[in-house]
Design a protein around this motif. Structure first.
Motif, PDB file in Angstrom:
ATOM      1  N   LYS A 137       0.808  -1.217   0.000  1.00 31.55           N
ATOM      2  CA  LYS A 137       0.000   0.000   0.000  1.00 31.55           C
ATOM      3  C   LYS A 137       0.843   1.270   0.000  1.00 31.55           C
ATOM      4  N   PRO A 184       1.203 -11.384  -1.781  1.00 28.88           N
ATOM      5  CA  PRO A 184       0.516 -11.957  -2.944  1.00 28.88           C
ATOM      6  C   PRO A 184       1.375 -11.890  -4.212  1.00 28.88           C
ATOM      7  N   HIS A 199      -2.888 -15.348 -12.897  1.00 26.35           N
ATOM      8  CA  HIS A 199      -3.652 -16.255 -12.047  1.00 26.35           C
ATOM      9  C   HIS A 199      -3.735 -17.663 -12.600  1.00 26.35           C
ATOM     10  N   SER A 252      -8.381 -13.712   0.748  1.00 22.53           N
ATOM     11  CA  SER A 252      -7.575 -13.471  -0.455  1.00 22.53           C
ATOM     12  C   SER A 252      -6.639 -14.625  -0.830  1.00 22.53           C
ATOM     13  N   ALA A 299      -4.553   0.421  12.704  1.00 18.25           N
ATOM     14  CA  ALA A 299      -3.669   1.120  11.755  1.00 18.25           C
ATOM     15  C   ALA A 299      -4.289   2.440  11.324  1.00 18.25           C
ATOM     16  N   ALA A 300      -3.420   3.399  11.071  1.00 21.32           N
ATOM     17  CA  ALA A 300      -3.856   4.647  10.435  1.00 21.32           C
ATOM     18  C   ALA A 300      -3.907   4.408   8.936  1.00 21.32           C
ATOM     19  N   ARG A 337      -8.021 -18.854 -11.639  1.00 21.92           N
ATOM     20  CA  ARG A 337      -9.071 -18.687 -12.659  1.00 21.92           C
ATOM     21  C   ARG A 337      -9.111 -19.989 -13.438  1.00 21.92           C
TER      22      ARG A 337
HETATM   23  N1  LIG Z   1      -9.669 -15.916  -6.066  1.00 18.56           N
HETATM   24  C1  LIG Z   1      -8.944 -14.803  -6.120  1.00 18.56           C
HETATM   25  N2  LIG Z   1      -8.052 -14.529  -5.138  1.00 18.56           N
HETATM   26  C2  LIG Z   1      -7.297 -13.394  -5.204  1.00 18.56           C
HETATM   27  C3  LIG Z   1      -7.419 -12.500  -6.295  1.00 18.56           C
HETATM   28  C4  LIG Z   1      -8.372 -12.823  -7.311  1.00 18.56           C
HETATM   29  O1  LIG Z   1      -8.540 -12.088  -8.280  1.00 18.56           O
HETATM   30  N3  LIG Z   1      -9.085 -13.982  -7.193  1.00 18.56           N
HETATM   31  N4  LIG Z   1      -6.594 -11.395  -6.342  1.00 18.56           N
HETATM   32  C5  LIG Z   1      -5.308 -11.500  -5.679  1.00 18.56           C
HETATM   33  C6  LIG Z   1      -4.588 -10.221  -5.653  1.00 18.56           C
HETATM   34  S1  LIG Z   1      -4.201  -9.535  -7.147  1.00 18.56           S
HETATM   35  C7  LIG Z   1      -4.171  -9.641  -4.519  1.00 18.56           C
HETATM   36  S2  LIG Z   1      -3.173  -8.258  -4.592  1.00 18.56           S
HETATM   37  C8  LIG Z   1      -4.530 -10.175  -3.186  1.00 18.56           C
HETATM   38  C9  LIG Z   1      -4.952  -9.096  -2.179  1.00 18.56           C
HETATM   39  O2  LIG Z   1      -4.989  -9.665  -0.938  1.00 18.56           O
HETATM   40  P1  LIG Z   1      -5.166  -8.798   0.402  1.00 18.56           P
HETATM   41  O3  LIG Z   1      -4.304  -7.604   0.359  1.00 18.56           O
HETATM   42  O4  LIG Z   1      -5.028  -9.744   1.521  1.00 18.56           O
HETATM   43  O5  LIG Z   1      -6.683  -8.343   0.248  1.00 18.56           O
HETATM   44  P2  LIG Z   1      -7.503  -7.163   0.888  1.00 18.56           P
HETATM   45  O6  LIG Z   1      -8.888  -7.631   0.989  1.00 18.56           O
HETATM   46  O7  LIG Z   1      -7.265  -5.909   0.128  1.00 18.56           O
HETATM   47  O8  LIG Z   1      -6.909  -6.996   2.352  1.00 18.56           O
HETATM   48  C10 LIG Z   1      -6.286  -5.835   2.734  1.00 18.56           C
HETATM   49  C11 LIG Z   1      -6.715  -5.477   4.130  1.00 18.56           C
HETATM   50  O9  LIG Z   1      -5.985  -4.329   4.537  1.00 18.56           O
HETATM   51  C12 LIG Z   1      -6.814  -3.447   5.247  1.00 18.56           C
HETATM   52  N5  LIG Z   1      -6.235  -2.114   5.117  1.00 18.56           N
HETATM   53  C13 LIG Z   1      -6.529  -1.130   4.247  1.00 18.56           C
HETATM   54  N6  LIG Z   1      -5.704  -0.092   4.424  1.00 18.56           N
HETATM   55  C14 LIG Z   1      -4.866  -0.432   5.424  1.00 18.56           C
HETATM   56  C15 LIG Z   1      -3.751   0.210   6.035  1.00 18.56           C
HETATM   57  O10 LIG Z   1      -3.366   1.308   5.699  1.00 18.56           O
HETATM   58  N7  LIG Z   1      -3.090  -0.505   6.998  1.00 18.56           N
HETATM   59  C16 LIG Z   1      -3.478  -1.739   7.405  1.00 18.56           C
HETATM   60  N8  LIG Z   1      -2.781  -2.350   8.347  1.00 18.56           N
HETATM   61  N9  LIG Z   1      -4.552  -2.331   6.855  1.00 18.56           N
HETATM   62  C17 LIG Z   1      -5.193  -1.705   5.867  1.00 18.56           C
HETATM   63  C18 LIG Z   1      -8.175  -3.609   4.651  1.00 18.56           C
HETATM   64  O11 LIG Z   1      -9.167  -3.303   5.617  1.00 18.56           O
HETATM   65  C19 LIG Z   1      -8.180  -5.095   4.230  1.00 18.56           C
HETATM   66  O12 LIG Z   1      -8.819  -5.894   5.168  1.00 18.56           O
HETATM   67  O13 LIG Z   1      -5.606 -11.107  -3.317  1.00 18.56           O
HETATM   68  C20 LIG Z   1      -5.385 -12.096  -4.280  1.00 18.56           C
HETATM   69  N10 LIG Z   1      -6.418 -13.113  -4.200  1.00 18.56           N
END
Ligand SMILES: Nc1nc2c(c(=O)[nH]1)N[C@H]1C(S)=C(S)[C@@H](COP(=O)(O)OP(=O)(O)OC[C@H]3O[C@@H](n4cnc5c(=O)[nH]c(N)nc54)[C@H](O)[C@@H]3O)O[C@H]1N2
Ligand SMILES: Nc1nc2c(c(=O)[nH]1)N[C@H]1C(S)=C(S)[C@@H](COP(=O)(O)OP(=O)(O)OC[C@H]3O[C@@H](n4cnc5c(=O)[nH]c(N)nc54)[C@H](O)[C@@H]3O)O[C@H]1N2
Ligand code: SF4
Ligand SMILES: [Mo]
Length: 694
Positions: free
Chosen positions: A110, A132, A296, A394, A431-432, A685
């Motif tokens: 992020k 990821p 994917h 995720s 977290a902020a 996928r």
């Molecule tokens: N089946 C399937 N699975 C996938 C995907 C898909 O297309 N299909 N996509 C994939 C991809 S490309 C990715 S990148 C991953 C993403 O995977 P993750 O990053 O695990 O997914 P998010 O749901 O975005 O989880 C991020 C979390 O961070 C929190 N958050 C937001 N801002 C902040 C912050 O500033 N600080 C902190 N500490 N927390 C914060 C949010 O509330 C959220 O719960 O998932 C993957 N998984």
């Protein structure tokens, strides 16, 4: 007062915004007309940052688990107690030489915090950093580096005469460092458009040529297009002769991919494949906008390589209006920031060192962490620190991920909301988020620019930026020398090579590198041969295919006929336009736009299944069953279904962990081998499934 800043953490961000601030609160967000990426546009998510900042469900204090795991009973504790507890759990392992029993994990990066996490892991000599990466951006980055030594970015500003959008939904997702409105401007200036997507996206609806592949077969399609281009001599001879190696080998290799065969694999008529190849090769300049869909499946890196070869042989690589090399601004290099040198033997300690591209980038494919926690092999993993990720939603194979998180001795989660994953933690840290602390955006991304993300308001109550939490944890663990007195000292150090402090950078807003076309003419390509490696000598040395070989997806292999009888439909997915992965289902304005998890079906298929639009339907794979609400899409192939991704129900505390497994697509996906051999991608996928009425 109006303050200029950049949107972030709603997608990968980048749109310039004007923040109206009154009495220390942001009261309105608008697009910034002077910002080069978006030039005044703003989307619903961008505006919803206001709701995120002021959300009543924000985590505000450190919490300690007070009941059984996942029971939802918490006790408020001080930061001192929270950090000391986490430090103690880590210290115990480090002192016993069991650094490998600790894992750090982050969701999609992020801001600067991912690098801070790798830095802390490196000074502690903890090799496990799960991200990821192997299914997001890293196949594209590393596959490009191996092939030509840089990450090519579509040059929308030149502008291109044609854009080939491949497995990307740019209008609704915005690539890391690229915004849909940049593509829109190129189209407004007359660029032609080809899209390759099983779904008729907003882009596909505008397109001159829409190819609708069988999900997961993009590499076969790319090889088919290359074959047409070489057979019809449509390539750029001069560039190929002077600047590539392996062209003759490629010509020979492509004999294995006659168009008839490619058409059978991809379901795309031969004529259409040829038409796309000709249009792309003959319209100059042309760029490719590639998306996450290509990453994917188990062909991810080779698919990227095939697309790199398409760019190179058509003479579009690093040429104006093609895919170009954008030098980064002069900041501290990420490799330096993470103190890689302090952990020289990291590679020997990694899980899955055979995934060389992941090892080079310093991350571990997340499924390896999950499996190691459960098996204890080759060593136990017992302690995890997670920030900004929601693995229960995720990671592939959510049920196994659930078992793994349950199995940990200790889990700390830094979050802004109480997600299903955070509910399994022993300690939750508040977290902020964006606008609440100074940060550098797009740091480490190879798009040639970096953005200042200034603090505009105070975070609520006791929320801390992730980087600050890690910085303080590092100091508590006795590594004062490797961390900073405060975060701004850190930012200033990162900016030092640009001769700026963060205060100066704030005024500039954006830093660009020294952008120039055809830089290879001066110094060659940064590969072993100095040329574009169609035939990759490194891959050959490492035991990977030196030319891209299409491998049938796991489901196409053994037992396939039996599997398709039981699971006759093919599932794929796309990100929701209104949410960021699993996040923000609790933001009212966004939830109104996407109220339910929706599975898209062709109406004829639905009729056969006796499913009406709006019915709830079950979707089942060998891994599990979930429910989503049916909607129809007459343009969809009758055998393909698009399943919504990222769903849980923050408004349903009555369900187990707020409904983590009701509608979660990753209950359906698999995390077992085979994996992509160089980076470890799993197949998210193109999964056989069946659908039936609830
Ligand atoms: N089946 C399937 N699975 C996938 C995907 C898909 O297309 N299909 N996509 C994939 C991809 S490309 C990715 S990148 C991953 C993403 O995977 P993750 O990053 O695990 O997914 P998010 O749901 O975005 O989880 C991020 C979390 O961070 C929190 N958050 C937001 N801002 C902040 C912050 O500033 N600080 C902190 N500490 N927390 C914060 C949010 O509330 C959220 O719960 O998932 C993957 N998984
Ligand atoms: N709104 C929103 N924006 C986001 C995110 C988000 O969660 N929500 N996540 C961010 C992140 S981390 C990422 S990685 C990017 C991803 O953004 P994109 O690169 O756009 O990726 P997706 O939306 O996952 O999928 C893109 C397209 O691929 C199509 N597709 C599905 N299967 C296949 C296939 O087998 N072949 C082909 N050719 N196409 C297929 C889908 O229909 C979809 O239109 O978005 C970022 N931006
Ligand atoms: S497109 Fe992305 S960066 Fe731009 S306003 Fe929307 S969420 Fe923010
Ligand atoms: Mo991603």
């Amino acid at each position: 007062m109006i303050i200029k800043a950049f949107c972030a953490r709603m997608d990968h961000g980048g749109c310039g915004q004007l923040l109206h601030v009154e009495k220390g609160k942001i009261v309105k967000i608008e697009g910034d007309p002077e910002s080069p990426l978006n030039r005044g546009t703003v989307c619903a998510k961008g505006i919803a940052q206001l709701e995120r900042l002021n959300h009543p469900e924000r985590l505000r204090y450190p919490l300690k688990r007070a009941g059984a795991k996942g029971e939802g009973k918490w006790q408020r504790i001080s930061w001192e107690e929270a950090l000391s507890t986490i430090a103690q759990k880590i210290r115990e392992r480090v002192e016993q030489g069991e650094e490998r029993s600790i894992a750090f994990a982050q969701g999609t990066p992020k801001g600067l915090e991912l690098y801070m996490m790798i830095r802390l892991a490196n000074v502690l000599k903890v090799p496990n950093v799960a991200t990821p990466g192997s299914i997001c951006h890293m196949p594209r980055e590393t596959g490009s580096l191996i092939t030509c030594g840089f990450f090519p970015v579509p040059d929308y500003d030149y502008p291109p005469a044609l854009v080939l959008v491949w497995g990307s939904n740019l209008f609704q997702t915005n690539e890391e460092g690229i915004i849909g409105s940049q593509l829109r401007r190129a189209l407004d200036r007359g660029a032609r458009l080809i899209t390759i997507d099983p779904r008729k996206t907003l882009l596909a609806a505008k397109t001159h040529l829409w190819l609708q592949p069988r999900p997961g077969t993009d590499l076969a399609l790319a090889l088919g297009m290359l074959k047409v281009i070489l057979d019809e001599e449509l390539h750029d001879r001069e560039f190929v002769e002077k600047w590539t190696v392996g062209f003759a080998e490629l010509r020979e290799h492509l004999k294995k991919y006659p168009l008839k065969h490619v058409s059978e694999i991809t379901w795309i008529p031969e004529e259409k494949i040829a038409q796309a190849a000709r249009l792309y090769a003959c319209t100059k300049p042309a760029c490719i906008q590639w998306g996450n869909a290509l990453e994917h499946n188990i062909n991810s890196v080779q698919c990227v390589r095939a697309l790199m070869i398409l760019k190179a042989v058509t003479g579009n690589l690093d040429h104006p209006g093609g895919n170009v090399n954008r030098a980064s601004p002069p900041l501290m290099r990420p490799g330096e920031f993470v103190l890689g040198k302090s952990f020289g033997d990291k590679r020997e300690k990694l899980l899955g060192p055979e995934f060389r591209l992941a090892a080079q980038m310093g991350f571990t494919p997340s499924q390896l962490i999950v499996k190691t926690i459960l098996s204890g092999k080759p060593h136990p993993i017992q302690v995890m620190y997670l920030q900004g990720g929601n693995p229960l939603l995720s990671y592939a194979n959510a049920k196994e991920t659930f078992r793994a998180l349950q199995h940990l001795d200790f889990l700390a989660v830094a979050e802004i909301f109480m997600t299903p994953t955070a509910q399994l933690a022993d300690i939750v840290l508040p977290a902020a988020t964006n606008f609440e602390f100074d940060d550098i955006g797009h740091y480490g991304l190879p798009h040639g620019f970096t953005l200042a993300r200034p603090k505009v308001v105070d975070p609520p109550e006791e929320c801390w930026p992730d980087s600050l939490i890690l910085n303080e944890l590092g100091k508590k663990l006795g590594h004062e020398k490797s961390f900073w007195p405060d975060l701004n000292a850190c930012l200033d150090e990162v900016l030092k090579p640009a001769r700026l402090t963060f205060e100066d950078f704030k005024k500039v807003g954006m830093l660009k590198g020294d952008w120039a076309y055809k830089s290879y003419e001066k110094k060659g390509f940064q590969t072993p041969s100095g040329k574009v490696e169609i035939y990759s000598s490194r891959f050959k040395d490492w035991g990977y295919d030196p030319l891209p070989v299409y491998r049938g997806l796991p489901e196409l292999a053994e037992g396939y006929p039996e599997l398709t009888r039981r699971y006759p439909l093919i599932l794929t997915s796309a990100k929701d336009a209104h949410f960021f992965h699993s996040a923000y289902r609790n933001i009212p304005s966004l939830r109104k736009l996407s109220p339910d998890p929706v599975v898209l079906l062709n109406p004829e298929t639905a009729e056969k299944l006796n499913i009406q639009e709006g019915d709830w339907a079950f979707i089942e794979t060998p891994r599990g069953t979930i429910r989503q609400k049916a909607a129809f899409d007459a343009d969809l192939h009758p055998d393909v279904v698009i399943v919504a991704y990222g769903w849980w129900f923050p408004e349903r505390p009555d369900l187990e962990l707020s409904g983590w497994k009701e509608s979660n697509i990753n209950v359906l996906t698999d995390n077992d081998p085979p994996y992509e051999p160089a980076i470890g991608s799993t197949n998210l996928r193109a999964i056989p499934c069946r659908v039936y009425k609830e």
